[in-house]
Design a protein around this motif. Structure first.
Motif, PDB file in Angstrom:
ATOM      1  N   ASP A 157       3.723  -2.622  -3.066  1.00 36.03           N
ATOM      2  CA  ASP A 157       4.676  -3.011  -3.152  1.00 36.03           C
ATOM      3  C   ASP A 157       5.169  -4.189  -2.149  1.00 36.03           C
ATOM      4  N   GLY A 158       4.747  -5.416  -2.075  1.00 36.92           N
ATOM      5  CA  GLY A 158       4.768  -6.432  -0.897  1.00 36.92           C
ATOM      6  C   GLY A 158       6.547  -6.052  -0.326  1.00 36.92           C
ATOM      7  N   GLY A 159       7.426  -6.012  -0.485  1.00 37.69           N
ATOM      8  CA  GLY A 159       9.173  -5.948  -0.267  1.00 37.69           C
ATOM      9  C   GLY A 159       9.032  -4.889   0.382  1.00 37.69           C
ATOM     10  N   TRP A 160       8.384  -3.330  -0.393  1.00 33.97           N
ATOM     11  CA  TRP A 160       8.316  -2.009   0.038  1.00 33.97           C
ATOM     12  C   TRP A 160       7.391  -2.030   2.204  1.00 33.97           C
ATOM     13  N   ALA A 161       6.258  -2.833   1.450  1.00 33.45           N
ATOM     14  CA  ALA A 161       6.055  -2.408   2.588  1.00 33.45           C
ATOM     15  C   ALA A 161       6.094  -3.282   3.735  1.00 33.45           C
ATOM     16  N   LEU A 162       7.293  -4.602   3.760  1.00 40.57           N
ATOM     17  CA  LEU A 162       7.910  -5.302   4.330  1.00 40.57           C
ATOM     18  C   LEU A 162       8.991  -4.187   5.591  1.00 40.57           C
ATOM     19  N   LEU A 163       9.953  -3.431   4.596  1.00 39.33           N
ATOM     20  CA  LEU A 163      11.054  -2.519   4.710  1.00 39.33           C
ATOM     21  C   LEU A 163      10.337  -1.608   5.993  1.00 39.33           C
ATOM     22  N   ALA A 164       9.147  -1.263   5.577  1.00 43.45           N
ATOM     23  CA  ALA A 164       8.546  -0.310   6.489  1.00 43.45           C
ATOM     24  C   ALA A 164       7.629  -0.801   7.807  1.00 43.45           C
ATOM     25  N   ASN A 165       7.381  -2.316   7.456  1.00 41.82           N
ATOM     26  CA  ASN A 165       7.025  -2.611   8.421  1.00 41.82           C
ATOM     27  C   ASN A 165       7.902  -3.057   9.812  1.00 41.82           C
ATOM     28  N   ARG A 166       8.835  -3.306   9.384  1.00 50.79           N
ATOM     29  CA  ARG A 166       9.824  -4.193   9.888  1.00 50.79           C
ATOM     30  C   ARG A 166      10.592  -2.430  11.170  1.00 50.79           C
ATOM     31  N   SER A 167      10.331  -1.081  10.020  1.00 45.96           N
ATOM     32  CA  SER A 167      10.924  -0.600  10.884  1.00 45.96           C
ATOM     33  C   SER A 167      10.503   0.154  11.596  1.00 45.96           C
TER      34      SER A 167
END
Length: 391
Positions: free
Chosen positions: A64-74
């Motif tokens: 999921d791209g949204g979850w990937a972005l949340l994780a990547n930024r963290s």
């Protein structure tokens, strides 16, 4: 109405502590309310949290791209958090996701990772076996491996780091738990189990599964809370070398849907390999059921299911002992975190979701702080608006 604090964060877990940090760095008069970890879980009568543990998978790779972005930024901020707090909580062990070669999981995960520029390697069945000889994957498997910016975190240590940074920035820590949040006279009124009453311009509820507690909000958060069982396999010190280089693992296969962490040292000084992935769901409808669940060691059938899977996929493991523990995960209607206001402009909610929020908690907390400071979280680069739902 006079206020005691400008902003109050309710919940001192991974997301609440992060939100308090970001708020305190940008505003005065911030408080965060939440208890310390109980010394004796089985005798504890108050609220619990799911960060009382040493291992959670972290990675950008996600279908999921949204979850990937949340994780990547963290994950990009892990180094700053560790350096500024002096608390090391992250181990870059890598993470591999494995599924049948024809599954959508691998393709979707690859596309999401590529959009974020994550360094990945695609592994066929032969390369999986060569690179990770301690694993025995089902025939017809393939994998996607992220070596950098992936591995595992200690949620317990991450909360300690975020709490230290919140206090350093000026936040007041109140070691209690909240029993009700109301709007009165143009302010948020927060009452604690200890009988204290605090007033604030705004309150942010970040209490994990306990956000559904009866009478906590005038209108309860609408999410489903599940009890989960994890199994812990004690690895002898003399056997640890066998699993050197083992990454975190996510495995989707017929009859198997699990996550697994390599041997991690726990507070008792021992090494444990951890696995989770219940074969069925246990719904917890209220805070009384959650409290009772957290005082258990999980369910025996789930532990036995996980033990059989470990025997299949880590055949070289000769555990000195097998134990289990309980935790909870929350699922929202959107399958994303909820970050938004209640019917009151003075009370907002911040939740995780899907049992995958630990790695992304710094970014979720940042978004919660942005909501409180600016009134909204538009233009953050996410396809979802993280809208909350209420019963």
């Amino acid at each position: 109405m006079a206020v005691d604090f400008r902003f109050i964060v309710i919940g001192r877990g991974m997301m609440g502590a992060a939100a308090a940090k970001y708020l305190a760095r940008q505003a005065d008069g911030v408080a965060v309310i939440g208890p310390d970890e109980p010394e004796d879980r089985k005798a504890h009568e108050g609220v619990f949290a799911s960060h009382y543990d040493e291992g959670r998978i972290t990675r950008t790779i996600d279908p999921d791209g949204g979850w990937a972005l949340l994780a990547n930024r963290s994950i990009a901020r892990y180094g700053d958090i560790a350096r500024e707090s002096g608390v090391e909580f992250y181990t870059q062990a890598g993470c591999v996701g494995v599924a049948p070669v024809e599954s959508d999981y691998l393709g979707n995960t690859q596309r999401a990772a590529c959009r974020l520029g994550a360094e990945i390697a695609l592994l066929d069945e032969a390369r999986l076996k060569k690179q990770f000889p301690y694993f025995a994957f089902p025939a017809g498997s393939a994998g996607i491996f992220e070596a950098k910016g992936a591995g595992h975190i200690s949620p317990r240590k991450l909360v300690r780091a975020q709490s230290l940074l919140a206090e350093k920035a000026g936040a007041t820590v109140i070691r209690d738990h909240v029993t009700s949040i109301r709007e009165e006279g143009g302010a948020a009124v927060v009452t604690t189990a200890g009988g204290s009453v605090y007033r604030a311009e705004k309150a942010l509820l970040a209490a994990g599964g306990f956000s559904i507690s009866q009478n906590l909000l005038p209108q309860s958060v609408d999410m489903t809370v599940y009890g989960r069982t994890v199994a812990l396999f004690e690895v002898a010190e003399e056997d640890a070398h066998r699993f050197a280089g083992m990454p975190s693992l996510i495995l989707h296969a017929p009859g198997i849907d699990i996550y697994l962490l390599p041997p991690i040292r726990y507070p008792d000084g021992k090494l444990y390999l951890k696995i989770g992935g219940d074969p069925d769901d246990l719904v917890l409808d209220n805070d009384a059921q959650m409290r009772a669940w957290f005082r258990t060691e999980g369910r025996a059938p789930a532990r036995e299911h996980l033990t059989r899977i470990v025997g299949r996929i880590v055949p070289e493991l000769e555990a000195r002992s097998v134990s289990s523990a309980s935790c909870v995960v929350s699922y929202t209607k959107s399958r994303y975190p909820m970050i938004g206001y209640t019917a009151s402009p003075h009370v907002a909610v911040l939740t995780g979701c899907m049992g995958t929020s630990a790695k992304s908690s710094d970014e979720i907390g940042r978004l919660g702080a942005a909501l409180i400071l600016t009134g909204g979280i538009k233009d953050q680069g996410y396809a979802t608006d993280f809208a909350p739902y209420f019963r």
